[in-house]
Write a protein that holds these residues in place. Structure first.
Motif, PDB file in Angstrom:
ATOM      1  N   LEU A 191      -6.926  70.078  21.606  1.00 44.80           N
ATOM      2  CA  LEU A 191      -6.096  70.020  20.404  1.00 44.80           C
ATOM      3  C   LEU A 191      -5.323  71.304  20.105  1.00 44.80           C
ATOM      4  CD1 LEU A 191      -8.647  68.182  18.073  1.00 44.80           C
ATOM      5  CD2 LEU A 191      -6.680  67.177  19.275  1.00 44.80           C
ATOM      6  N   LEU A 192      -5.822  72.441  20.605  1.00 47.01           N
ATOM      7  CA  LEU A 192      -5.190  73.725  20.319  1.00 47.01           C
ATOM      8  C   LEU A 192      -4.619  74.347  21.590  1.00 47.01           C
ATOM      9  CD1 LEU A 192      -7.775  75.435  17.912  1.00 47.01           C
ATOM     10  CD2 LEU A 192      -5.648  74.257  17.276  1.00 47.01           C
ATOM     11  N   ALA A 193      -3.502  75.004  21.432  1.00 43.83           N
ATOM     12  CA  ALA A 193      -2.940  75.761  22.556  1.00 43.83           C
ATOM     13  C   ALA A 193      -3.813  76.990  22.815  1.00 43.83           C
ATOM     14  CB  ALA A 193      -1.510  76.188  22.236  1.00 43.83           C
ATOM     15  N   ASP A 194      -3.747  77.492  24.042  1.00 41.08           N
ATOM     16  CA  ASP A 194      -4.574  78.635  24.412  1.00 41.08           C
ATOM     17  C   ASP A 194      -4.280  79.884  23.593  1.00 41.08           C
ATOM     18  OD1 ASP A 194      -5.824  77.088  26.241  1.00 41.08           O
ATOM     19  OD2 ASP A 194      -4.895  77.991  28.011  1.00 41.08           O
ATOM     20  N   ASP A 195      -3.064  79.953  23.030  1.00 43.59           N
ATOM     21  CA  ASP A 195      -2.702  81.140  22.268  1.00 43.59           C
ATOM     22  C   ASP A 195      -2.702  80.890  20.754  1.00 43.59           C
ATOM     23  OD1 ASP A 195      -0.549  79.468  22.132  1.00 43.59           O
ATOM     24  OD2 ASP A 195       0.949  80.969  22.728  1.00 43.59           O
ATOM     25  N   ASP A 196      -3.270  79.772  20.335  1.00 46.35           N
ATOM     26  CA  ASP A 196      -3.296  79.428  18.905  1.00 46.35           C
ATOM     27  C   ASP A 196      -4.280  80.341  18.171  1.00 46.35           C
ATOM     28  OD1 ASP A 196      -3.728  78.127  16.357  1.00 46.35           O
ATOM     29  OD2 ASP A 196      -2.863  76.311  17.241  1.00 46.35           O
ATOM     30  N   ALA A 197      -3.802  80.982  17.120  1.00 47.23           N
ATOM     31  CA  ALA A 197      -4.632  81.933  16.371  1.00 47.23           C
ATOM     32  C   ALA A 197      -5.774  81.241  15.640  1.00 47.23           C
ATOM     33  CB  ALA A 197      -3.772  82.701  15.369  1.00 47.23           C
ATOM     34  N   ARG A 198      -5.655  79.936  15.458  1.00 46.41           N
ATOM     35  CA  ARG A 198      -6.692  79.221  14.702  1.00 46.41           C
ATOM     36  C   ARG A 198      -8.032  79.143  15.423  1.00 46.41           C
ATOM     37  NH1 ARG A 198      -3.089  74.040  13.075  1.00 46.41           N
ATOM     38  NH2 ARG A 198      -2.433  74.408  15.232  1.00 46.41           N
ATOM     39  N   TRP A 199      -8.077  79.459  16.705  1.00 46.04           N
ATOM     40  CA  TRP A 199      -9.359  79.517  17.414  1.00 46.04           C
ATOM     41  C   TRP A 199     -10.340  80.430  16.661  1.00 46.04           C
ATOM     42  CZ3 TRP A 199     -11.133  76.756  21.492  1.00 46.04           C
ATOM     43  CH2 TRP A 199     -10.214  76.074  22.285  1.00 46.04           C
ATOM     44  N   GLU A 200      -9.802  81.546  16.153  1.00 45.76           N
ATOM     45  CA  GLU A 200     -10.677  82.518  15.503  1.00 45.76           C
ATOM     46  C   GLU A 200     -11.246  82.005  14.179  1.00 45.76           C
ATOM     47  OE1 GLU A 200      -8.689  86.264  15.260  1.00 45.76           O
ATOM     48  OE2 GLU A 200      -9.122  86.747  17.364  1.00 45.76           O
ATOM     49  N   PHE A 202     -12.562  79.298  13.869  1.00 46.60           N
ATOM     50  CA  PHE A 202     -13.773  78.574  14.289  1.00 46.60           C
ATOM     51  C   PHE A 202     -14.846  79.516  14.831  1.00 46.60           C
ATOM     52  CE2 PHE A 202     -10.363  75.484  14.421  1.00 46.60           C
ATOM     53  CZ  PHE A 202     -10.941  74.326  13.939  1.00 46.60           C
ATOM     54  N   GLY A 203     -14.577  80.825  14.730  1.00 43.26           N
ATOM     55  CA  GLY A 203     -15.536  81.796  15.242  1.00 43.26           C
ATOM     56  C   GLY A 203     -15.459  81.968  16.739  1.00 43.26           C
ATOM     57  N   LEU A 204     -14.329  81.577  17.343  1.00 36.04           N
ATOM     58  CA  LEU A 204     -14.172  81.599  18.792  1.00 36.04           C
ATOM     59  C   LEU A 204     -13.053  82.556  19.189  1.00 36.04           C
ATOM     60  CD1 LEU A 204     -14.366  77.730  19.264  1.00 36.04           C
ATOM     61  CD2 LEU A 204     -16.208  79.375  19.741  1.00 36.04           C
ATOM     62  N   THR A 205     -13.105  83.016  20.428  1.00 31.84           N
ATOM     63  CA  THR A 205     -12.021  83.854  20.935  1.00 31.84           C
ATOM     64  C   THR A 205     -10.804  82.992  21.260  1.00 31.84           C
ATOM     65  OG1 THR A 205     -12.819  83.646  23.201  1.00 31.84           O
ATOM     66  CG2 THR A 205     -13.630  85.521  21.925  1.00 31.84           C
ATOM     67  N   ILE A 206      -9.635  83.601  21.183  1.00 31.87           N
ATOM     68  CA  ILE A 206      -8.409  82.919  21.591  1.00 31.87           C
ATOM     69  C   ILE A 206      -8.354  82.945  23.114  1.00 31.87           C
ATOM     70  CG2 ILE A 206      -5.883  82.965  21.465  1.00 31.87           C
ATOM     71  CD1 ILE A 206      -6.193  84.510  18.806  1.00 31.87           C
ATOM     72  N   PRO A 207      -8.349  81.785  23.773  1.00 34.91           N
ATOM     73  CA  PRO A 207      -8.406  81.763  25.244  1.00 34.91           C
ATOM     74  C   PRO A 207      -7.350  82.629  25.916  1.00 34.91           C
ATOM     75  CG  PRO A 207      -8.745  79.565  24.371  1.00 34.91           C
ATOM     76  CD  PRO A 207      -8.369  80.427  23.200  1.00 34.91           C
ATOM     77  N   ALA A 208      -6.146  82.672  25.354  1.00 38.95           N
ATOM     78  CA  ALA A 208      -5.084  83.469  25.973  1.00 38.95           C
ATOM     79  C   ALA A 208      -5.210  84.949  25.644  1.00 38.95           C
ATOM     80  CB  ALA A 208      -3.716  82.956  25.495  1.00 38.95           C
ATOM     81  N   ASN A 209      -6.061  85.258  24.690  1.00 42.41           N
ATOM     82  CA  ASN A 209      -6.251  86.647  24.285  1.00 42.41           C
ATOM     83  C   ASN A 209      -7.728  86.859  24.005  1.00 42.41           C
ATOM     84  OD1 ASN A 209      -5.797  89.282  23.395  1.00 42.41           O
ATOM     85  ND2 ASN A 209      -5.401  88.612  21.277  1.00 42.41           N
ATOM     86  N   PRO A 210      -8.511  86.938  25.062  1.00 44.76           N
ATOM     87  CA  PRO A 210      -9.979  86.911  24.907  1.00 44.76           C
ATOM     88  C   PRO A 210     -10.604  88.195  24.361  1.00 44.76           C
ATOM     89  CG  PRO A 210      -9.410  87.263  27.197  1.00 44.76           C
ATOM     90  CD  PRO A 210      -8.099  87.064  26.466  1.00 44.76           C
ATOM     91  N   SER A 211     -10.094  88.642  23.208  1.00 53.06           N
ATOM     92  CA  SER A 211     -10.760  89.733  22.497  1.00 53.06           C
ATOM     93  C   SER A 211     -11.787  89.131  21.565  1.00 53.06           C
ATOM     94  CB  SER A 211      -9.736  90.571  21.720  1.00 53.06           C
ATOM     95  OG  SER A 211      -9.073  89.756  20.777  1.00 53.06           O
ATOM     96  N   ALA A 212     -12.812  89.879  21.291  1.00 53.58           N
ATOM     97  CA  ALA A 212     -13.881  89.342  20.458  1.00 53.58           C
ATOM     98  C   ALA A 212     -13.367  89.080  19.064  1.00 53.58           C
ATOM     99  CB  ALA A 212     -15.047  90.331  20.403  1.00 53.58           C
TER     100      ALA A 212
END
Length: 217
Positions: A191-200, A202-212
């Motif tokens: 549902l989310l693009a790899d660079d979508d900021a909304r990953w964070e 959910f408490g998750l890293t952004i796949p395209a920007n795997p910073s904690a």
């Protein structure tokens, strides 16, 4: 996904917060806020149950220790009475008492102490002249001590069994929680693009920007 129950719960709660913010907008269907919070609550309740079970085992252990000490006192008194009658050292005269291992010592093993109390209750019943109320060596005292010790052992054993059950239930809850976390991650991947900021959110890293991301509180 976390192996630690506390961290798993914290992540699930954080993911539920993300669902609260975005599940309608991004069309989350399977792992919704309600589902994630329910899985976290099951985990929480399972942990509480384990804590209560462990505390109960501790309390029953203490109670058993006190009962065992009291029953050992009864056995010690009975031994002193029998030493007066039969002699300090083992001989055929001691056979009927059923002191174990051809010894006149009070057994170190709790199970043997219980058996000896039961045996001495029979011995004193069959040999009432050997009883001594003053010395605390009677069939009635042995029977009461044996009953108390047997009951305490049973209650302690039940508490330990319950603790094992609650530990298994906690492990099952953690397994289900981890599965739910993985399932939401898989759903978000669709549902989310790899660079979508909304990953964070959910408490998750952004796949395209795997910073904690911000730490799970």
């Amino acid at each position: 996904t976390p192996d630690n129950p506390d961290i798993g719960r914290a992540l699930a709660d954080r993911m539920a917060d993300g669902c609260h913010l975005h599940e309608v907008a991004i069309n989350i269907k399977q792992n919704t806020e309600v589902v994630m919070r329910a899985a976290s609550l099951v985990m929480k309740n399972a942990q509480i149950a384990v804590g209560a079970a462990k505390a109960n085992v501790g309390a029953m252990s203490d109670a058993l220790k006190l009962v065992d000490e009291s029953s050992t006192t009864v056995l010690t008194n009975c031994r002193l009475r029998l030493v007066n009658l039969l002699g300090q050292f083992w001989s055929p005269a001691w056979e009927a008492t059923l002191f174990p291992d051809q010894s006149t010592a009070v057994p170190e093993n709790q199970g043997q102490r219980l058996s000896l109390l039961e045996n001495l209750a029979v011995y004193f019943t069959n040999n009432p002249a050997s009883e001594s109320v003053d010395l605390g060596a009677t069939a009635a005292l042995c029977t009461a001590a044996a009953t108390a010790l047997s009951d305490a052992r049973q209650v302690h054993g039940t508490a330990k069994t319950n603790q094992t059950t609650k530990l298994h239930e906690r492990d099952a809850a953690l397994k289900a929680l981890r599965k739910r976390i993985r399932s939401l991650i898989e759903e978000l991947t669709l549902l989310l693009a790899d660079d979508d900021a909304r990953w964070e959110d959910f408490g998750l890293t952004i796949p395209a920007n795997p910073s904690a991301p911000e730490g799970i509180a």
